[in-house]
Design a protein around this motif. Structure first.
Motif, short mmCIF file in Angstrom:
data_model
loop_
_atom_site.label_atom_id
_atom_site.label_comp_id
_atom_site.label_asym_id
_atom_site.label_seq_id
_atom_site.Cartn_x
_atom_site.Cartn_y
_atom_site.Cartn_z
N VAL A 130 0.84 -1.20 0.00
CA VAL A 130 0.00 0.00 0.00
C VAL A 130 0.88 1.26 0.00
O VAL A 130 0.59 2.23 -0.70
N LEU A 131 1.97 1.23 0.75
CA LEU A 131 2.84 2.41 0.79
C LEU A 131 3.61 2.57 -0.52
O LEU A 131 3.90 3.70 -0.93
N GLN A 132 3.89 1.46 -1.20
CA GLN A 132 4.48 1.56 -2.54
C GLN A 132 3.50 2.24 -3.49
O GLN A 132 3.88 3.10 -4.30
N MET A 133 2.23 1.84 -3.40
CA MET A 133 1.20 2.46 -4.24
C MET A 133 1.01 3.93 -3.88
O MET A 133 0.75 4.78 -4.74
N THR A 134 1.16 4.24 -2.59
CA THR A 134 1.06 5.64 -2.14
C THR A 134 2.17 6.48 -2.76
O THR A 134 1.94 7.60 -3.25
N GLU A 135 3.38 5.94 -2.76
CA GLU A 135 4.51 6.66 -3.36
C GLU A 135 4.26 6.91 -4.85
O GLU A 135 4.46 8.02 -5.35
N THR A 136 3.81 5.87 -5.54
CA THR A 136 3.52 6.02 -6.97
C THR A 136 2.46 7.10 -7.20
O THR A 136 2.59 7.94 -8.09
N HIS A 137 1.42 7.07 -6.38
CA HIS A 137 0.33 8.04 -6.53
C HIS A 137 0.83 9.47 -6.33
O HIS A 137 0.52 10.37 -7.12
N LEU A 138 1.62 9.70 -5.27
CA LEU A 138 2.07 11.06 -4.97
C LEU A 138 3.11 11.55 -5.98
O LEU A 138 3.12 12.74 -6.34
N VAL A 139 3.95 10.65 -6.45
CA VAL A 139 4.94 11.03 -7.47
C VAL A 139 4.24 11.42 -8.77
O VAL A 139 4.58 12.43 -9.41
N GLU A 140 3.24 10.62 -9.16
CA GLU A 140 2.48 10.95 -10.38
C GLU A 140 1.71 12.26 -10.20
O GLU A 140 1.53 13.02 -11.16
N TRP A 141 1.27 12.51 -9.00
CA TRP A 141 0.50 13.72 -8.70
C TRP A 141 1.27 14.99 -9.10
O TRP A 141 0.70 15.94 -9.63
N VAL A 142 2.59 15.01 -8.83
CA VAL A 142 3.36 16.23 -9.06
C VAL A 142 4.11 16.26 -10.39
O VAL A 142 4.86 17.20 -10.66
N GLN A 143 3.94 15.24 -11.22
CA GLN A 143 4.67 15.22 -12.49
C GLN A 143 4.41 16.46 -13.35
O GLN A 143 5.33 16.99 -13.97
N PRO A 144 3.17 16.97 -13.42
CA PRO A 144 2.94 18.15 -14.26
C PRO A 144 3.21 19.47 -13.54
O PRO A 144 2.69 20.51 -13.94
N TYR A 145 4.02 19.44 -12.50
CA TYR A 145 4.18 20.62 -11.63
C TYR A 145 4.46 21.91 -12.40
O TYR A 145 3.84 22.94 -12.15
N MET A 146 5.38 21.88 -13.35
CA MET A 146 5.78 23.11 -14.04
C MET A 146 4.72 23.59 -15.04
O MET A 146 4.84 24.67 -15.62
N ARG A 147 3.66 22.80 -15.23
CA ARG A 147 2.55 23.24 -16.08
C ARG A 147 1.40 23.85 -15.26
O ARG A 147 0.44 24.35 -15.81
N TRP A 148 1.53 23.77 -13.94
CA TRP A 148 0.51 24.35 -13.08
C TRP A 148 0.71 25.86 -12.96
O TRP A 148 1.84 26.34 -13.05
N ASP A 149 -0.39 26.58 -12.73
CA ASP A 149 -0.21 27.99 -12.41
C ASP A 149 0.02 28.10 -10.90
O ASP A 149 -0.10 27.12 -10.15
N SER A 150 0.37 29.30 -10.45
CA SER A 150 0.77 29.49 -9.07
C SER A 150 -0.31 29.08 -8.08
O SER A 150 -0.04 28.35 -7.10
N GLU A 151 -1.54 29.50 -8.31
CA GLU A 151 -2.62 29.21 -7.37
C GLU A 151 -2.90 27.72 -7.30
O GLU A 151 -3.08 27.15 -6.21
#
Length: 211
Positions: A77-98
């Motif tokens: 479950v914690l491995q899946m958690t890591e995968t989920h959170l890492v995928e969550w921030v992959q588009p970080y530089m395409r997000w706007d500030s807010e």
């Protein structure tokens, strides 16, 4: 037990007629919940953990594993958690500030909720807390690295959010110093100004601080 009156047609004060009581046995209810968690963990052990669509699903599974520990399932479950959170921030530089600010706050809240879910077992809580700290460090390193990928055109507000997130996780993470140096350089701030002051300042205050 807990006794609850059943009243017909409105309240007794309004003239309703009491027709009976329901007696809830709290101990039986807790025993039933424990039995259900044991059954779920048994099924997960046989077939693998259920699909985890987000932090709430993760917290629900880990809450059961805090009551009925299974380190193999916990690890999965914690491995899946890591995968989920890492995928969550992959588009970080395409997000706007807010959006970036809201997403990073949501990640911190999710991690806190996951740790809270396992508080019933000190041993499981210790393992999960240590692993979540490691996962958050990885997430912070990813967004710090992303913040350095844009060159002169980098959004400084995204850099600021990344620095603030990372400093809350571990102010000594690799990459912090370089992102801080680039952040100050792009905004033409003196190298000696405290990064903590810049991170605490509002966006309006940052504009006022610019040379």
């Amino acid at each position: 037990g807990l006794k609850v009156a059943i009243v017909s047609e409105g309240t007794q004060q309004a003239g309703g007629e009491k027709v009976g009581d329901i007696l809830f046995d709290i101990d039986e209810s807790l025993a039933s919940a424990l039995a259900w968690k044991k059954r779920k963990v048994q099924l997960w052990g046989q077939h693998g953990p259920p699909p985890l669509r987000g932090p709430q699903d993760i917290a629900t599974v880990l809450e059961a594993l805090a009551v009925v520990p299974d380190q193999s399932l916990e690890y999965s479950v914690l491995q899946m958690t890591e995968t989920h959170l890492v995928e969550w921030v992959q588009p970080y530089m395409r997000w706007d500030s807010e959006h970036a600010q809201k997403q990073l706050e949501a990640i911190i809240a999710a991690a806190s909720g996951i740790e809270t879910a396992v508080q019933s077992s000190p041993e499981v809580h210790r393992r999960v807390s240590a692993r979540m700290s490691s996962i958050l460090e990885k997430v912070a390193s990813i967004i710090l690295s992303a913040s350095l990928s844009g060159g002169e055109g980098t959004d400084t507000q995204l850099m600021r959010h990344a620095l603030k997130f990372a400093s809350n996780i571990d102010p000594h993470l690799p990459g912090m110093e370089e992102v801080e140096r680039r952040f100050k350089m792009l905004l033409k701030f003196p190298a000696g100004i405290k990064i903590s002051d810049l991170l605490m300042a509002s966006e309006v205050d940052l504009v006022r601080l610019e040379p």
